[in-house]
Design a protein around this motif. Sequence first.
Motif, PDB file in Angstrom:
ATOM      1  N   THR A 185       0.955  -1.278   0.055  1.00 30.18           N
ATOM      2  CA  THR A 185      -0.062   0.000   0.202  1.00 30.18           C
ATOM      3  C   THR A 185       0.842   1.288  -0.001  1.00 30.18           C
ATOM      4  N   ALA A 186       1.797   1.234   0.876  1.00 26.05           N
ATOM      5  CA  ALA A 186       2.852   2.308   0.758  1.00 26.05           C
ATOM      6  C   ALA A 186       3.375   2.663  -0.512  1.00 26.05           C
ATOM      7  N   LYS A 187       3.913   1.602  -1.282  1.00 20.24           N
ATOM      8  CA  LYS A 187       4.337   1.714  -2.633  1.00 20.24           C
ATOM      9  C   LYS A 187       3.225   2.125  -3.478  1.00 20.24           C
ATOM     10  N   THR A 188       2.045   1.829  -3.590  1.00 19.66           N
ATOM     11  CA  THR A 188       0.893   2.258  -4.227  1.00 19.66           C
ATOM     12  C   THR A 188       0.610   3.745  -4.073  1.00 19.66           C
ATOM     13  N   HIS A 189       0.849   4.394  -2.807  1.00 19.15           N
ATOM     14  CA  HIS A 189       0.774   5.881  -2.592  1.00 19.15           C
ATOM     15  C   HIS A 189       1.941   6.335  -3.144  1.00 19.15           C
ATOM     16  N   ILE A 190       2.900   5.820  -3.030  1.00 22.65           N
ATOM     17  CA  ILE A 190       4.082   6.687  -3.683  1.00 22.65           C
ATOM     18  C   ILE A 190       4.179   6.657  -5.176  1.00 22.65           C
ATOM     19  N   ASN A 191       3.674   5.577  -5.927  1.00 20.77           N
ATOM     20  CA  ASN A 191       3.676   5.450  -7.304  1.00 20.77           C
ATOM     21  C   ASN A 191       2.325   6.386  -7.844  1.00 20.77           C
ATOM     22  N   ARG A 192       1.353   6.517  -7.031  1.00 26.00           N
ATOM     23  CA  ARG A 192       0.305   7.441  -7.571  1.00 26.00           C
ATOM     24  C   ARG A 192       0.698   8.924  -7.335  1.00 26.00           C
ATOM     25  N   ALA A 193       1.505   9.052  -6.445  1.00 29.48           N
ATOM     26  CA  ALA A 193       2.091  10.398  -6.254  1.00 29.48           C
ATOM     27  C   ALA A 193       3.042  10.866  -7.316  1.00 29.48           C
ATOM     28  N   MET A 194       3.680   9.813  -7.874  1.00 27.82           N
ATOM     29  CA  MET A 194       4.606  10.057  -8.966  1.00 27.82           C
ATOM     30  C   MET A 194       3.830  10.254 -10.151  1.00 27.82           C
ATOM     31  N   THR A 195       2.894   9.517 -10.205  1.00 28.39           N
ATOM     32  CA  THR A 195       2.169   9.583 -11.517  1.00 28.39           C
ATOM     33  C   THR A 195       1.390  11.025 -11.735  1.00 28.39           C
ATOM     34  N   LYS A 196       0.831  11.547 -10.495  1.00 30.58           N
ATOM     35  CA  LYS A 196       0.102  12.694 -10.363  1.00 30.58           C
ATOM     36  C   LYS A 196       1.101  13.916 -10.766  1.00 30.58           C
ATOM     37  N   LEU A 197       2.371  13.759  -9.930  1.00 31.20           N
ATOM     38  CA  LEU A 197       3.345  14.830  -9.855  1.00 31.20           C
ATOM     39  C   LEU A 197       4.247  14.677 -11.212  1.00 31.20           C
ATOM     40  N   GLN A 198       4.137  13.702 -12.174  1.00 29.64           N
ATOM     41  CA  GLN A 198       4.791  13.529 -13.349  1.00 29.64           C
ATOM     42  C   GLN A 198       6.427  13.418 -12.993  1.00 29.64           C
ATOM     43  N   ALA A 199       6.685  12.568 -11.747  1.00 28.81           N
ATOM     44  CA  ALA A 199       8.076  12.438 -11.352  1.00 28.81           C
ATOM     45  C   ALA A 199       8.524  11.188 -11.830  1.00 28.81           C
ATOM     46  N   ARG A 200      10.013  11.321 -12.451  1.00 28.76           N
ATOM     47  CA  ARG A 200      10.299  10.045 -12.765  1.00 28.76           C
ATOM     48  C   ARG A 200      10.823   8.877 -11.698  1.00 28.76           C
ATOM     49  N   ASP A 201      11.196   9.530 -10.544  1.00 29.56           N
ATOM     50  CA  ASP A 201      11.494   8.535  -9.506  1.00 29.56           C
ATOM     51  C   ASP A 201      11.558   9.177  -8.214  1.00 29.56           C
ATOM     52  N   ARG A 202      12.104   8.512  -7.230  1.00 32.09           N
ATOM     53  CA  ARG A 202      11.964   8.988  -5.861  1.00 32.09           C
ATOM     54  C   ARG A 202      12.598  10.524  -5.535  1.00 32.09           C
ATOM     55  N   ALA A 203      13.547  10.550  -6.265  1.00 31.88           N
ATOM     56  CA  ALA A 203      14.583  11.805  -6.233  1.00 31.88           C
ATOM     57  C   ALA A 203      13.756  12.818  -6.609  1.00 31.88           C
ATOM     58  N   GLN A 204      12.831  12.850  -7.767  1.00 32.20           N
ATOM     59  CA  GLN A 204      11.988  13.948  -7.860  1.00 32.20           C
ATOM     60  C   GLN A 204      10.975  14.361  -6.839  1.00 32.20           C
TER      61      GLN A 204
END
Length: 220
Positions: A185-204
């Motif tokens: 679930t934590a990974k899902t939250h992070i991946n969704r945030a990355m998608t919404k923010l158009q972030a390539r990875d965690r550094a972004q």
Amino acid sequence: MIRVLLVDDQPLIRSGFRALLDLEDDIEVVAEASNGRDGLDLAREHLPDIALIDIQMPVLDGIETTRRIAADPALAGMHVVILTNYGLDEYVFNALRAGAAGFLVKDIVPEDFLHAVRVAARGDALLAPSITRKLINRYVTQPPPTATGTALEELTSREREAVVLVAQGLSNDEIADRMVISPLTAKTHINRAMTKLQARDRAQLVVFAYESGLVRPHNS
């Protein structure tokens, strides 16, 4: 197999890194380049998992090379790790803004270097909390851009919480423990945030968290 591209204008540096990487069964150096322009061409040709790119090079420097890689849909799966002689030189944060997954200092010990390559291949940011704090305190002092503030509104409260914890350098398992949820679930939250923010990875996500004001330097 982790496929690596080396881009550095110093032959001795390239050969040293290659010698280390060639000893590993799960890592393959697919190409080398002495400048960013050739590195970009080789990235498109070989589609490596990781590009280790020197920040200061002739023809095309590491920041512009990273920016062009990040802007190329064909290279979306590639993670850029910036190589620098100094842990906090003036170009590092600009490299993260451009799309780098993190950075390594060239005098890193071999064991840490190999670990870093594997971490980057997993898509995790190479940003220790102590380094993150120094970077943010030095570079993120201006008000957040309007566009960044607008993007923040698209996140749910749980996604915001996950982004804050990513910015603090926590792993997925640590984020799950902190939020009292499963690692998936934590990974899902992070991946969704990355998608919404158009972030390539965690550094972004780290860059976004501080630029948006979601995390303040004195709280990190």
